[in-house]
Design a protein around this motif. Structure first.
Motif, mmCIF file in Angstrom:
data_model
loop_
_atom_site.group_PDB
_atom_site.id
_atom_site.type_symbol
_atom_site.label_atom_id
_atom_site.label_comp_id
_atom_site.label_asym_id
_atom_site.label_seq_id
_atom_site.Cartn_x
_atom_site.Cartn_y
_atom_site.Cartn_z
ATOM 1 N N UNK A 188 0.868 -1.194 0.000
ATOM 2 C CA UNK A 188 0.000 0.000 0.000
ATOM 3 C C UNK A 188 0.895 1.232 0.000
ATOM 4 N N UNK A 189 0.885 1.970 -1.087
ATOM 5 C CA UNK A 189 1.812 3.096 -1.235
ATOM 6 C C UNK A 189 1.223 4.420 -0.760
ATOM 7 N N UNK A 190 -0.078 4.456 -0.538
ATOM 8 C CA UNK A 190 -0.714 5.666 -0.023
ATOM 9 C C UNK A 190 -0.578 5.680 1.499
ATOM 10 N N UNK A 191 0.111 6.678 2.071
ATOM 11 C CA UNK A 191 0.339 6.689 3.525
ATOM 12 C C UNK A 191 -0.936 6.640 4.354
ATOM 13 N N UNK A 192 -1.977 7.374 3.930
ATOM 14 C CA UNK A 192 -3.228 7.399 4.692
ATOM 15 C C UNK A 192 -3.859 6.014 4.745
ATOM 16 N N UNK A 193 -3.887 5.331 3.591
ATOM 17 C CA UNK A 193 -4.463 3.987 3.561
ATOM 18 C C UNK A 193 -3.584 2.998 4.314
#
Length: 269
Positions: A188-193
């Motif tokens: 998962x490259x999106x920090x929030x996710x």
């Protein structure tokens, strides 16, 4: 939406599986081995999970958001802390210190409740109070009744019984947070996710440990009075296993992985 649901479900399931790691199970078994209440044992598992989730979330978020790199010596030291903690738990269990502390800091009304309880109702809310028949205050105002779940579960747990699994969970979380965060970053490259995934993972860990500790306490809860000696032997066995497993972890970290050498080798697990 389907992908999001799949990731969420996967995080929860992996969190539950993470709760079954041998060092986790051995640690909580040592804590709840002499516990005869399934409900209280499950709540101890919840506190362990909360402590574990807090450190996984804090350390994992630091790694994800700020690209924090944990040096090999620090990573090995955190894993060594788990081994030392297992050794301490095993020693406390075998010497009877753990049981003494549990009895010493368990709320007084719980000890009384083992001798004499009566159920009574406040409208549609029914709960029990330990008491004798001599004149005495009821113990709480009619308007100050807590919720049934809090009263029946957390009201029976002393400060020591809350802090002990919480601290153990924090130590386990410190040792495993790097591996979990690095695994999340690769998928998962999106920090929030990624952080949201850590929360779901933590929720799964709490649920898994709650089920494990409840299951561990079932035999003692239903056979404690009939097989007191057997339960004592099993509790002592859990202390021995914790002691031996802790020594094996300490040997692996200190000697095999080279914590006490100039060139430590660390791979987050």
């Amino acid at each position: 939406m389907a992908t999001l649901f799949a990731i969420t479900l996967l995080g929860f399931v992996l969190g539950m599986r993470h709760a079954t790691d041998p060092d986790h199970v051995i640690a909580v078994t040592t804590i709840v081995a002499r516990q005869r209440s399934v409900r209280t044992a499950a709540s101890i598992g919840v506190f362990w999970g909360i402590g574990h989730t807090l450190t996984i979330l804090l350390v994992g978020a630091a790694i994800i958001l700020f690209k924090v790199v944990i040096p090999p010596r620090l990573g090995l030291t955190l894993e060594l802390a788990v081994g030392l903690m297992l050794i301490l738990l095993g020693a406390l269990n075998l010497t009877g210190v753990m049981q003494w502390a549990t009895d010493r800091w368990t709320p007084p009304h719980v000890h009384a409740a083992r001798r004499h309880t009566h159920a009574h109702a406040h409208g549609d809310y029914v709960h029990s109070h330990a008491h004798g028949h001599e004149p005495a205050p009821h113990g709480h105002a009619e308007s100050a009744t807590p919720q049934a779940w809090l009263d029946s579960v957390f009201g029976r747990i002393g400060l020591y019984q809350m802090l002990r699994p919480l601290v153990v969970g924090i130590v386990h979380g410190l040792a495993g947070s790097a591996a979990v965060a690095l695994l999340v970053l690769t998928t998962i490259h999106n920090p929030a996710w990624a952080i949201a995934y850590l929360l779901v993972f933590g929720a799964g860990t709490i649920a898994g440990m709650m089920l494990i500790t409840a299951a561990i306490a079932v035999p003692a809860a239903y056979t404690g009075r009939r097989f007191t000696r057997l339960n004592g032997v099993l509790a002592a066995a859990s202390g021995v296993i914790s002691l031996v497993f802790g020594c094996l972890i300490a040997y692996r970290i200190g000697i095999v992985d080279g914590l006490f050498t100039p060139h430590p080798r660390w791979t987050p697990r």
